[in-house]
Every structure is written in C-alpha cells, then in structure tokens.
Design a protein around this motif. Sequence first.
Motif, short mmCIF file in Angstrom:
data_model
loop_
_atom_site.label_atom_id
_atom_site.label_comp_id
_atom_site.label_asym_id
_atom_site.label_seq_id
_atom_site.Cartn_x
_atom_site.Cartn_y
_atom_site.Cartn_z
N LEU A 9 38.96 38.11 56.55
CA LEU A 9 39.03 36.69 56.20
C LEU A 9 39.97 36.53 55.01
O LEU A 9 39.72 37.10 53.95
N THR A 10 41.03 35.75 55.21
CA THR A 10 42.03 35.55 54.17
C THR A 10 41.95 34.17 53.53
O THR A 10 42.75 33.86 52.65
N ALA A 11 41.01 33.34 53.98
CA ALA A 11 40.89 31.97 53.48
C ALA A 11 39.56 31.77 52.77
O ALA A 11 38.54 32.31 53.19
N GLY A 12 39.60 30.97 51.73
CA GLY A 12 38.39 30.65 51.00
C GLY A 12 37.94 29.23 51.28
O GLY A 12 38.22 28.66 52.35
N ALA A 13 37.27 28.63 50.31
CA ALA A 13 36.72 27.28 50.47
C ALA A 13 37.80 26.22 50.69
O ALA A 13 37.50 25.14 51.20
N GLU A 14 39.05 26.55 50.36
CA GLU A 14 40.15 25.60 50.56
C GLU A 14 40.45 25.38 52.05
O GLU A 14 41.09 24.41 52.43
N GLU A 15 39.99 26.31 52.90
CA GLU A 15 40.13 26.18 54.35
C GLU A 15 38.75 26.41 54.98
O GLU A 15 38.48 27.45 55.56
N PRO A 16 37.86 25.42 54.84
CA PRO A 16 36.45 25.62 55.20
C PRO A 16 36.19 25.99 56.66
O PRO A 16 35.33 26.82 56.93
N GLU A 17 36.93 25.41 57.59
CA GLU A 17 36.67 25.72 58.99
C GLU A 17 37.05 27.16 59.34
O GLU A 17 36.33 27.85 60.04
N ARG A 18 38.18 27.60 58.83
CA ARG A 18 38.60 28.98 59.09
C ARG A 18 37.63 29.96 58.43
O ARG A 18 37.24 30.95 59.05
N ALA A 19 37.24 29.67 57.19
CA ALA A 19 36.31 30.56 56.49
C ALA A 19 34.97 30.64 57.22
O ALA A 19 34.44 31.73 57.46
N SER A 37 32.20 44.87 60.45
CA SER A 37 32.73 45.04 59.10
C SER A 37 33.54 43.79 58.79
O SER A 37 34.54 43.51 59.45
N LEU A 38 33.09 43.02 57.80
CA LEU A 38 33.78 41.79 57.40
C LEU A 38 34.45 42.03 56.05
O LEU A 38 33.79 42.35 55.07
N TRP A 39 35.77 41.87 56.03
CA TRP A 39 36.58 42.06 54.84
C TRP A 39 36.95 40.71 54.26
O TRP A 39 37.45 39.83 54.98
N LEU A 40 36.75 40.53 52.96
CA LEU A 40 37.13 39.31 52.27
C LEU A 40 38.34 39.60 51.39
O LEU A 40 38.31 40.51 50.56
N THR A 41 39.41 38.82 51.61
CA THR A 41 40.62 38.99 50.83
C THR A 41 41.05 37.64 50.26
O THR A 41 40.59 36.60 50.72
N GLU A 73 22.83 42.15 56.02
CA GLU A 73 21.66 42.84 56.57
C GLU A 73 22.00 43.71 57.78
O GLU A 73 21.36 44.72 58.00
N GLY A 74 23.02 43.30 58.56
CA GLY A 74 23.29 44.04 59.79
C GLY A 74 24.66 44.64 59.90
O GLY A 74 24.96 45.32 60.88
N GLY A 75 25.51 44.40 58.92
CA GLY A 75 26.87 44.91 58.97
C GLY A 75 27.34 45.34 57.60
O GLY A 75 26.52 45.66 56.74
N GLN A 76 28.63 45.32 57.41
CA GLN A 76 29.23 45.72 56.13
C GLN A 76 30.09 44.57 55.61
O GLN A 76 30.93 44.07 56.35
N LEU A 77 29.87 44.17 54.37
CA LEU A 77 30.69 43.17 53.72
C LEU A 77 31.53 43.88 52.66
O LEU A 77 30.99 44.59 51.80
N THR A 78 32.84 43.69 52.74
CA THR A 78 33.76 44.38 51.84
C THR A 78 34.67 43.37 51.15
O THR A 78 35.18 42.46 51.80
N VAL A 79 34.88 43.58 49.87
CA VAL A 79 35.83 42.79 49.10
C VAL A 79 37.03 43.67 48.79
O VAL A 79 36.88 44.81 48.35
N CYS A 80 38.21 43.14 49.02
CA CYS A 80 39.46 43.82 48.73
C CYS A 80 39.53 44.16 47.24
O CYS A 80 39.35 43.29 46.39
N THR A 81 39.78 45.41 46.95
CA THR A 81 39.83 45.88 45.56
C THR A 81 40.86 45.13 44.75
O THR A 81 40.57 44.65 43.65
N GLN A 82 42.10 45.04 45.25
CA GLN A 82 43.15 44.35 44.51
C GLN A 82 42.84 42.87 44.32
O GLN A 82 43.06 42.31 43.25
N CYS A 83 42.31 42.25 45.36
CA CYS A 83 41.97 40.82 45.28
C CYS A 83 40.89 40.58 44.23
O CYS A 83 40.95 39.60 43.48
#
Length: 120
Positions: A9-19, A37-41, A73-83
């Motif tokens: 996921l490359t979008a935050g609250a500024e693009e609510p539908e995509r997020a 595995s959900l990656w947040l960037t 609870e059922g997967g992996q949530l990851t935050v990009c280190t550089q971000c």
Amino acid sequence: MSRTLVIKLTAGAEEPERANQAFTVAATAVAAGATVSLWLTGEAVWFAVPGRAESFELPHAAPLADLVTAVLEGGQLTVCTQCAKRRNLTEPNLRPGTRLAGAPTFTEEILTESTQAIVY
C-alpha cells in the motif's frame, strides 16, 4: 497448495478509497485462509501508528481499525524501514506485531513461488 498474497500500500489517508481497498483485500484474504503480508509505504505507514486507523473514516467501508486488527491477527503487517525513518517512526511507535523491514525482505517475499503481489 497454499497461496501467499503480498500487498503493498503506497497511499495514506489522502487517498482513502485506495488505502481502504488494500486493507479490505488483505483482511478478506486472511479470512479465506491465505498467507498474507501487507506492506505499508509512504504515507500509508501512519496506519501502523496506534490511533491512526481508528480516526480514519470512509463511508460504506469496514472500519479500518477492524481491518488492521484482522491483518495483524492472521497475517503480517510490515512498515517500510526507509519510510518510517523519514517520518521519525521507530518500532515502539507502531502497533504491537508490526515489523520494520526493507527492500531485501520485500523482494524475497514477492519472488517466492506461489506468491501473488499486488500494489495499491
């Protein structure tokens, strides 16, 4: 054979539908029994900070806080280190169970056999 779904996921609250779509697909895949595995960037990293998902609202959508909980609870949530570093976020700033990882880990995940990668 079990399939793995890696979502970036490359979008935050500024693009609510995509997020919200990325979290909805991730939580639905978890419920279906997939390895997720959900990656947040970029600005999406803020959703891993306690209280941020709770303040997110999108009409006719599942509450983001519930979707984040399902992924944790059922997967992996990851935050990009550089971000995270660009936003002065460290592991203690994130929801319990969230990991920090970078491009080598992402690359390893998406190149694994029987893996589907999606970017929102």
